[in-house]
Design a protein around this motif. Sequence first.
Motif, PDB file in Angstrom:
ATOM      1  N   GLY A  56     -52.983  25.579   8.687  1.00 56.80           N
ATOM      2  CA  GLY A  56     -52.392  25.123   9.937  1.00 56.80           C
ATOM      3  C   GLY A  56     -51.949  23.679   9.813  1.00 56.80           C
ATOM      4  N   SER A  57     -51.119  23.248  10.753  1.00 56.38           N
ATOM      5  CA  SER A  57     -50.653  21.860  10.714  1.00 56.38           C
ATOM      6  C   SER A  57     -51.702  20.951  11.346  1.00 56.38           C
ATOM      7  CB  SER A  57     -49.330  21.719  11.470  1.00 56.38           C
ATOM      8  OG  SER A  57     -49.517  22.048  12.823  1.00 56.38           O
ATOM      9  N   VAL A  58     -51.790  19.749  10.832  1.00 56.91           N
ATOM     10  CA  VAL A  58     -52.745  18.766  11.349  1.00 56.91           C
ATOM     11  C   VAL A  58     -51.994  17.808  12.249  1.00 56.91           C
ATOM     12  CG1 VAL A  58     -54.357  16.955  10.715  1.00 56.91           C
ATOM     13  CG2 VAL A  58     -54.143  18.972   9.276  1.00 56.91           C
ATOM     14  N   ARG A  59     -52.483  17.628  13.473  1.00 59.31           N
ATOM     15  CA  ARG A  59     -51.781  16.762  14.410  1.00 59.31           C
ATOM     16  C   ARG A  59     -52.102  15.285  14.228  1.00 59.31           C
ATOM     17  NH1 ARG A  59     -51.641  19.754  20.269  1.00 59.31           N
ATOM     18  NH2 ARG A  59     -50.779  21.701  19.531  1.00 59.31           N
TER      19      ARG A  59
END
Length: 86
Positions: free
Chosen positions: A8-11
């Motif tokens: 997943g993408s890391v914010r």
Amino acid sequence: MAHKKGQGSVRNGRDSTAKRRGIKKYAGETVTTGSILIVQCGTKWHPGANVKRAKNDNLFAMCDGTVYFSNNSTKINVKPEGASVA
């Protein structure tokens, strides 16, 4: 089926580099002409005798000598070599 786990993408995975601000030469240290004494934003410390303020608010020495602070440690000065502090 997937053979690898999905990433997943890391914010919040960003961080700025440190600016290395602060006092570079302390009281009693000898400096040469043009030496940077303090790196700062704004004027937390003010220039005194033989010290000038650069455009970016850094303070630097105008002559060879020894660093000393005055005015409740908010003003930085340079005592020229061979001179006495008044």
